[in-house]
Design an enzyme around this catalytic site. Structure first.
Site, PDB file in Angstrom:
ATOM      1  N   TYR A  94      49.074  -8.452  -6.205  1.00  0.00           N
ATOM      2  CA  TYR A  94      48.057  -8.506  -7.254  1.00  0.00           C
ATOM      3  C   TYR A  94      46.662  -8.651  -6.655  1.00  0.00           C
ATOM      4  O   TYR A  94      46.258  -9.728  -6.193  1.00  0.00           O
ATOM      5  CB  TYR A  94      48.338  -9.659  -8.219  1.00  0.00           C
ATOM      6  CG  TYR A  94      49.675  -9.596  -8.911  1.00  0.00           C
ATOM      7  CD1 TYR A  94      50.399  -8.406  -8.997  1.00  0.00           C
ATOM      8  CD2 TYR A  94      50.223 -10.727  -9.491  1.00  0.00           C
ATOM      9  CE1 TYR A  94      51.631  -8.359  -9.624  1.00  0.00           C
ATOM     10  CE2 TYR A  94      51.455 -10.685 -10.132  1.00  0.00           C
ATOM     11  CZ  TYR A  94      52.150  -9.496 -10.188  1.00  0.00           C
ATOM     12  OH  TYR A  94      53.368  -9.444 -10.818  1.00  0.00           O
ATOM     13  N   LYS A 113      55.719 -13.848  -5.002  1.00  0.00           N
ATOM     14  CA  LYS A 113      56.728 -12.827  -4.752  1.00  0.00           C
ATOM     15  C   LYS A 113      56.767 -12.450  -3.282  1.00  0.00           C
ATOM     16  O   LYS A 113      55.804 -12.657  -2.544  1.00  0.00           O
ATOM     17  CB  LYS A 113      56.449 -11.602  -5.645  1.00  0.00           C
ATOM     18  CG  LYS A 113      56.431 -11.983  -7.131  1.00  0.00           C
ATOM     19  CD  LYS A 113      56.089 -10.820  -8.027  1.00  0.00           C
ATOM     20  CE  LYS A 113      56.102 -11.244  -9.481  1.00  0.00           C
ATOM     21  NZ  LYS A 113      54.948 -12.101  -9.852  1.00  0.00           N
ATOM     22  N   ASP A 123      52.221 -17.385 -12.509  1.00  0.00           N
ATOM     23  CA  ASP A 123      52.947 -16.399 -11.699  1.00  0.00           C
ATOM     24  C   ASP A 123      51.976 -15.439 -11.033  1.00  0.00           C
ATOM     25  O   ASP A 123      51.148 -14.813 -11.694  1.00  0.00           O
ATOM     26  CB  ASP A 123      53.916 -15.605 -12.582  1.00  0.00           C
ATOM     27  CG  ASP A 123      54.596 -14.500 -11.787  1.00  0.00           C
ATOM     28  OD1 ASP A 123      55.454 -14.833 -10.940  1.00  0.00           O
ATOM     29  OD2 ASP A 123      54.269 -13.315 -11.984  1.00  0.00           O
TER      30      ASP A 123
END
Length: 325
Positions: free
Chosen positions: A59, A85, A54
């Site tokens: 990030y 995401k 994930d």
């Protein structure tokens, strides 16, 4: 339960390993990691049999996706499940600067939950990853943008799902109540719930987990260490990205004392606790180096006697109604 055991998400054909690898740390969370160390860490997760990864544009402002993709693009595509995401675009001088990322990329995130923004985010993630598809798309932290997420982001992801370009539509948040709202408004396959179903916070149990169980929505439990407090409850430890206060620190140490009596590491209890609820399909835990990812697997498979959970309830450290593994 083995870390490499697989579970299917909701009514989809998407499968995840029971232990997933959260890739935020390899984006330089709090401390620099570097490309080489990140690559070795992802390779170690693969060698240990983990097949759910994930990531997110947020990030490391793209570093996590690039570093993960540099490894995963060379693996058989059918053998792993990848989620990223949507809801933040990376732009030069974006408005969402966060000082928790230690390796600047020259780009910063800016919120965009519009239909066009989500389609762009998806395409840019594929480019950073070097892949032609992802399996799960999470609407990322739409806390103050629920209406836009439902009007823009969700239809974009639903189209991608209908065309087979993604396998599952999800939302990832650290607020259980808002996920309940989303579940009532659209057709989600799974949710990533961060930090709200842990040994320190079971607020997800009130409404969200029963609703997910009833509707066949799988839950991916993230943040099970609550940013580190449940990994090592010492002064200065973080809880949800901020230094833990004395009350939380004392509670975490009380839980650790019970674990010590049963010769179980606190980390093992924390990583296994969410599986007491049948809606939980996978626990997603981050790591920044090979030692941490190996430790995650060891903690996941550590034998835990039922008496530990009973003692935590007897000591008032878990409510009686909380289901345990």
């Amino acid at each position: 339960m083995q870390a490499t055991e697989k579970a299917r998400l909701g009514r989809t054909g998407v499968e995840v390993t029971r232990l997933g690898f959260g890739l935020a740390p390899i984006g330089g969370l709090y401390q620099p990691v570097g490309d080489s160390a990140a690559r070795v860490t992802v390779e170690t997760a693969w060698d240990l049999g983990l097949r759910y990864f994930d990531t997110a544009p947020l990030y490391g402002c793209g570093l996590s996706e690039r570093r993960a993709g540099s490894v995963l693009a060379g693996k058989p595509r059918k053998e792993f499940t990848l989620s990223t995401k949507v809801g933040r675009l990376l732009v030069p001088g974006g408005s969402g600067t966060e000082d928790i990322w230690a390796e600047p990329t020259g780009q910063n995130p800016t919120f965009d939950f519009s239909y066009a923004g989500v389609r762009r985010s998806y395409a840019e993630s594929l480019d950073r990853l070097g892949l032609d598809r992802i399996d799960i798309a999470h609407i990322h932290d739409p806390d103050a943008h629920v209406a836009e997420a439902l009007d823009g982001a969700y239809p974009a992801l639903a189209e991608l799902r209908a065309s087979g370009e993604i396998g599952a539509v999800s939302a990832g948040m650290n607020h259980a109540a808002m996920l309940v709202e989303l579940a009532g408004a659209a057709d989600f396959d799974c949710f990533m719930l961060a930090g709200r179903y842990t040994l320190l916070d079971q607020s997800g149990l009130a409404d969200l987990l029963p609703l997910c169980r009833a509707r066949g929505i799988s839950v991916l439990a993230a943040g099970v260490y609550n940013s580190g407090l449940l990994a090592d409850p010492r002064p200065g430890a973080y809880y949800d990205y901020l230094p833990a206060d004395r009350t939380l620190l004392a509670r975490a140490n009380a839980i650790r004392e019970v674990c010590d009596r049963h010769k179980v590491p606190l980390r093992a209890a924390a990583i296994q606790f969410p599986f007491g609820h049948p809606a939980v399909a996978s626990v997603v835990v981050g790591a920044r180096d090979p030692g941490q990812i190996a430790d995650n697997v060891t903690m996941f498979e550590w034998p835990i006697p039922g008496g530990l959970w009973a003692d935590l309830k007897r000591c008032g450290l878990l409510p009686e109604e909380v289901p345990t593994p």
